[in-house]
Write an enzyme that holds these catalytic residues in place. Sequence first.
Site, short mmCIF file in Angstrom:
data_model
loop_
_atom_site.label_atom_id
_atom_site.label_comp_id
_atom_site.label_asym_id
_atom_site.label_seq_id
_atom_site.Cartn_x
_atom_site.Cartn_y
_atom_site.Cartn_z
N LYS A 168 -19.18 19.35 27.55
CA LYS A 168 -18.53 20.57 27.79
C LYS A 168 -19.49 20.34 29.00
CE LYS A 168 -17.20 24.88 26.96
NZ LYS A 168 -17.75 25.97 25.55
N SER A 170 -13.55 28.58 26.48
CA SER A 170 -13.80 28.05 27.02
C SER A 170 -14.10 26.69 26.99
CB SER A 170 -15.05 28.22 27.80
OG SER A 170 -16.16 28.05 26.66
N SER A 187 -14.59 30.60 22.27
CA SER A 187 -15.04 29.20 22.99
C SER A 187 -15.07 28.15 22.29
CB SER A 187 -15.93 29.39 24.03
OG SER A 187 -15.77 29.90 24.31
#
Length: 488
Positions: free
Chosen positions: A76, A151, A175
């Site tokens: 990520k 996210s 997220s």
Amino acid sequence: MQINELSAQEIATAIAGRNLRPSEVMAACLDRIAAVNPAINAVVSLRDRDALMAEARALDDAPPNGALFGLPVAIKDLAPTKGIRTTWGSPIHAGHVPAADALMVARIKAAGAIVIGKTNTPEWGHGSHTFNPVFGATRNPYDLARTPGGSSGGAAAALAARMLPLADGSDMMGSLRNPAAFCNVYGFRPSWGLVPGDAGGESFLSTMATEGPMARSVQDLARLLGVISGPNPQMPFGLPARDFLTEVEAAPADLRGKRIAWLGDWDGAYPCEPGILEACAGGLDVLRGLGAEVVPLAAPYPAEKLWQTWITLRAMLNYGAKKLLWDDPAKRALLKPESAWEISTGASLSAEAVYEASTIRSKWYARAHRLFQGYDAWVMPTAQVWPFAVGERWPQAINGRAMDSYHRWMEVVVPVSLIGLPALNVPVGFGASGLPMGMQIIGAHGQDAAVLAMGETYHRATLWPQKHPPVIAPAGGHPDEARSEQGR
């Protein structure tokens, strides 16, 4: 079965048995990314194919070493990764290439994985919708006109589209859970302290965000969690590592004797779009069919108090972490409005407001602990809306109720995040429009293995990711258009 359809567990077993070579896995991964990523835009900063294939071939004849040996992963884009552009989705850091790995990344590499690039994220991870001015928007593999959430939206979309066998993510306000629900995969927020961060910043107050695993099966979650968990001696409040994979593999065949509390929409405090509670009811029926007793539970704490506590502490932490950017006029101008709101709100807080918020948080933790004396787990919806249009910044209203901030529509995750409980998103199927949804299985702090074992039993009974993969067709435009759709 094609390599890209295999789980990380199946790939690791095949590599260990010399029935599959790391170079074959890498080639399949890169071919799949080349085929579907242009439409989805989940994997960013992809490394050179020849270099990746050379790394994979170097492992072909090496003795398998590590839980992730030979597996391709993409990190990520909030976690610093040595030698690979790490931007936090921000134009301020669009060209940043770290000289060292974050602790989580170092642990993943030490377990034998090959890092191929990054997964897309919202700017600074703010907002459960993955778009930024550096890479544009990520699209949902189940409908390219919709968001995959965030996210960790790039990670979830890459998993659903079979670009990666497993992925890391992070979760402050859902997220790891929200994008997993939006993409029909699993996302696990561990107990706070199980997966440590890096030393160097503030570490005693910052106890609401954590990294964790995402995958298409619970066993794969457990495999990655076993790699990234365990204390960092330089960080406080750490929890010991465990062999989560072995514990999950030994999950019971049923849930007889388990008592599960259904919190629903928190007595109406968390409005949900039509069909979401009904989809969760289907998931609850699965749990009942496995022998669990599901008990409706009234809201155990005032939702508005939790919300005010949440936005106070979150804003305080964002202001502290980003004050240097805020104080630089040129950099402040490059912050997205949602980030600017967080920082400016934090700048105006009094010590009294922060102390009061921390007191409410402490009382909620104590109340939750007492509640868990009578239940093995809680269940709540993972999201309050279905995946929305990719060109929309955030939902402005739910069922006519206006959302007063960019993240109020994800308030349903706050009770967990505020006090660091373990929570697993499990898929519950699809709505009338064919979009995925999920529900959270929530445990007491430190009960991560128990939550994962419950999730494994649920997974064996449903297999939603395996039975209902996305059909990815060119539709909804090209990801490059997202830059103009979202604006800067």
